[in-house]
Scaffold this motif. Structure first.
Motif, PDB file in Angstrom:
ATOM      1  N   LEU A 279       0.807  -1.214   0.000  1.00 16.95           N
ATOM      2  CA  LEU A 279       0.000   0.000   0.000  1.00 16.95           C
ATOM      3  C   LEU A 279       0.843   1.268   0.000  1.00 16.95           C
ATOM      4  O   LEU A 279       0.297   2.365  -0.088  1.00 16.95           O
ATOM      5  CB  LEU A 279      -0.941   0.003   1.214  1.00 16.95           C
ATOM      6  CG  LEU A 279      -1.944  -1.151   1.291  1.00 16.95           C
ATOM      7  CD1 LEU A 279      -2.796  -1.035   2.550  1.00 16.95           C
ATOM      8  CD2 LEU A 279      -2.817  -1.209   0.051  1.00 16.95           C
ATOM      9  N   GLN A 280       2.160   1.127   0.117  1.00 15.63           N
ATOM     10  CA  GLN A 280       3.063   2.278   0.086  1.00 15.63           C
ATOM     11  C   GLN A 280       3.410   2.575  -1.374  1.00 15.63           C
ATOM     12  O   GLN A 280       4.280   1.941  -1.959  1.00 15.63           O
ATOM     13  CB  GLN A 280       4.314   1.998   0.908  1.00 15.63           C
ATOM     14  CG  GLN A 280       4.028   1.737   2.374  1.00 15.63           C
ATOM     15  CD  GLN A 280       5.285   1.396   3.167  1.00 15.63           C
ATOM     16  OE1 GLN A 280       6.365   1.203   2.613  1.00 15.63           O
ATOM     17  NE2 GLN A 280       5.139   1.339   4.478  1.00 15.63           N
ATOM     18  N   ILE A 281       2.734   3.560  -1.938  1.00 11.73           N
ATOM     19  CA  ILE A 281       2.853   3.788  -3.372  1.00 11.73           C
ATOM     20  C   ILE A 281       4.223   4.329  -3.777  1.00 11.73           C
ATOM     21  O   ILE A 281       4.600   4.227  -4.957  1.00 11.73           O
ATOM     22  CB  ILE A 281       1.743   4.736  -3.866  1.00 11.73           C
ATOM     23  CG1 ILE A 281       1.883   6.115  -3.215  1.00 11.73           C
ATOM     24  CG2 ILE A 281       0.368   4.156  -3.587  1.00 11.73           C
ATOM     25  CD1 ILE A 281       0.916   7.143  -3.764  1.00 11.73           C
ATOM     26  N   LEU A 282       4.975   4.917  -2.836  1.00  6.17           N
ATOM     27  CA  LEU A 282       6.292   5.450  -3.162  1.00  6.17           C
ATOM     28  C   LEU A 282       7.386   4.403  -3.051  1.00  6.17           C
ATOM     29  O   LEU A 282       8.506   4.626  -3.510  1.00  6.17           O
ATOM     30  CB  LEU A 282       6.633   6.633  -2.241  1.00  6.17           C
ATOM     31  CG  LEU A 282       5.690   7.834  -2.285  1.00  6.17           C
ATOM     32  CD1 LEU A 282       6.125   8.885  -1.280  1.00  6.17           C
ATOM     33  CD2 LEU A 282       5.641   8.436  -3.685  1.00  6.17           C
ATOM     34  N   HIS A 283       7.089   3.283  -2.426  1.00  9.35           N
ATOM     35  CA  HIS A 283       8.078   2.226  -2.197  1.00  9.35           C
ATOM     36  C   HIS A 283       8.222   1.372  -3.447  1.00  9.35           C
ATOM     37  O   HIS A 283       7.272   1.155  -4.190  1.00  9.35           O
ATOM     38  CB  HIS A 283       7.653   1.369  -1.008  1.00  9.35           C
ATOM     39  CG  HIS A 283       8.750   0.490  -0.486  1.00  9.35           C
ATOM     40  ND1 HIS A 283       9.083  -0.704  -1.076  1.00  9.35           N
ATOM     41  CD2 HIS A 283       9.582   0.640   0.570  1.00  9.35           C
ATOM     42  CE1 HIS A 283      10.075  -1.258  -0.405  1.00  9.35           C
ATOM     43  NE2 HIS A 283      10.400  -0.464   0.592  1.00  9.35           N
ATOM     44  N   VAL A 284       9.431   0.878  -3.664  1.00 16.19           N
ATOM     45  CA  VAL A 284       9.688   0.043  -4.829  1.00 16.19           C
ATOM     46  C   VAL A 284       8.814  -1.205  -4.778  1.00 16.19           C
ATOM     47  O   VAL A 284       8.591  -1.781  -3.725  1.00 16.19           O
ATOM     48  CB  VAL A 284      11.184  -0.346  -4.892  1.00 16.19           C
ATOM     49  CG1 VAL A 284      11.604  -1.150  -3.666  1.00 16.19           C
ATOM     50  CG2 VAL A 284      11.491  -1.129  -6.160  1.00 16.19           C
ATOM     51  N   GLY A 285       8.334  -1.600  -5.931  1.00 18.17           N
ATOM     52  CA  GLY A 285       7.581  -2.843  -6.019  1.00 18.17           C
ATOM     53  C   GLY A 285       6.085  -2.640  -6.126  1.00 18.17           C
ATOM     54  O   GLY A 285       5.511  -1.764  -5.483  1.00 18.17           O
ATOM     55  N   GLY A 286       5.485  -3.450  -6.930  1.00 16.78           N
ATOM     56  CA  GLY A 286       4.047  -3.430  -7.141  1.00 16.78           C
ATOM     57  C   GLY A 286       3.733  -4.384  -8.281  1.00 16.78           C
ATOM     58  O   GLY A 286       4.611  -5.087  -8.788  1.00 16.78           O
ATOM     59  N   ASN A 287       2.510  -4.394  -8.705  1.00 16.14           N
ATOM     60  CA  ASN A 287       2.141  -5.264  -9.814  1.00 16.14           C
ATOM     61  C   ASN A 287       0.735  -4.924 -10.272  1.00 16.14           C
ATOM     62  O   ASN A 287       0.017  -4.173  -9.601  1.00 16.14           O
ATOM     63  CB  ASN A 287       2.217  -6.743  -9.417  1.00 16.14           C
ATOM     64  CG  ASN A 287       2.733  -7.612 -10.552  1.00 16.14           C
ATOM     65  OD1 ASN A 287       2.488  -7.330 -11.720  1.00 16.14           O
ATOM     66  ND2 ASN A 287       3.451  -8.673 -10.214  1.00 16.14           N
TER      67      ASN A 287
END
Length: 341
Positions: A279-287
């Motif tokens: 849920l941390q949109i500034l942190h690296v990683g997502g999909n």
């Protein structure tokens, strides 16, 4: 003495109290046009139903193997071990789309009002052409631009946001040392924020086209009446243009949101894929669902392909829900209904 009874003329008879029925006679051209439009609408609906049926049939094997509840709540994606789900993929898809919409909406609204209400003559024509050309740019171009230009440029800004607004949960960055004179910029790369920013720029032209068309259809009589009563240009926009353009604003926003939910290649090029809810949109990683399908479809087969089809079905249902919600909102917010004029 005989009395004579006068026969009333038919024009002296009282008219019925109800409205007079008017029979509509359609010409051959009208009937042909109605038949073509109905057939086109039925064809579109039929194609959507066929897509849903196809995805459902191809998803039965995977969903039946793990169960619907586990498929919807599992974050990991490992079809080879029968431990997979779309919880993290759906969350990432929605977060990227929301970031894109938050960025694109004010830009699209401002550009639409400027093009339709401020710019005149050749400047207006040039801006309309630029917006239309921007809408035709392939998504891979936006993805390459974000990868080569924005991703190296944005980490300092993302770090500033996290430093000053990290008390907001989704703007915090876990593992970041705010007092380190040599910050680790890799924590802020390949993030949901950067992917959402690129997708936001991508959907702006689509939203502008629909909003601008809606604003230009505001009645000229209402505009002139507002000016005659002493309204300023902003007063006319606030009291006439915006109320009459409510449907276009909502429709353009939902159309942009629908495209952001299904965007594939731009997100695939930028984001660092992980299979956990972040849920941390500034942190690296997502999909996202679409990016995951694009990255794994080429090597998928058998059960893994069925799992990808199941995730595609989840995206299909999510997109349809957004579109139906938008249609319901537009139906209740007809342009001009809230005009002050």
């Amino acid at each position: 003495m005989s009395s004579q009874t006068a026969i009333p003329d038919k024009h002296d008879l009282p008219m019925p109290a109800g409205p007079r029925l008017v029979r509509q006679v359609l010409e051959r051209a009208d009937l042909s046009f109605r038949a073509v439009t109905r057939a086109s609408g039925a064809l579109v609906v039929g194609l959507m139903v066929l897509v849903g049926v196809f995805l459902t049939i191809r998803s039965v094997e995977a969903v039946g193997r793990v169960g619907l509840w586990e498929f919807l709540t599992t974050q990991q994606w490992s079809p080879a071990t029968y431990h997979f789900g779309v919880a993290s993929l759906v969350t990432g898809t929605v977060l990227i789309a929301l970031v894109a919409l938050v960025i694109a909406f004010p830009l699209a609204l401002g550009v639409s009002l400027f093009v339709s209400e401020i710019a005149k003559g050749s400047l207006q024509r040039v801006l309309v052409s630029i917006v239309d050309l921007a809408a035709a740019v392939p998504s891979v171009i936006y993805g390459l631009w974000g990868l080569a230009f924005l991703e190296p440029l944005l980490p300092p800004f993302a770090r500033w946001l996290s430093t000053w607004f990290g008390w907001i949960p989704f703007l915090a960055v876990s593992g970041a040392d705010l007092h380190n004179p040599l910050p680790n910029d890799s924590l802020y790369k390949a993030s949901t924020f950067i992917a959402g920013l690129v997708v936001g720029f991508m959907i702006v032209p689509v939203m502008v086209s629909l909003m601008r068309e809606s604003f230009t259809r505001a009645p000229i009589g209402e505009r002139e009446g507002a000016y005659a009563l002493g309204a300023t240009r902003w007063g006319v926009i606030r009291s006439v243009v915006l109320p009459f353009g409510v449907g276009g604003i909502i429709g353009g926003s939902m159309l942009g949101l629908g495209r952001a939910l299904g965007e594939t290649i731009a997100i695939y090029l930028i984001i660092g894929p992980i299979f956990q809810i972040n849920l941390q949109i500034l942190h690296v990683g997502g999909n996202s669902i679409a990016a995951n399908i694009a990255s794994q479809y080429g090597s998928a087969g058998g059960f893994t392909l069925s799992a990808l089809m199941a995730s595609g079905l989840a995206l299909f249902v999510l997109t349809m829900a957004v579109n139906f919600t938008a249609s319901a909102i537009i139906a209740r917010s007809r342009s001009g209904a809230d005009s002050e004029a």
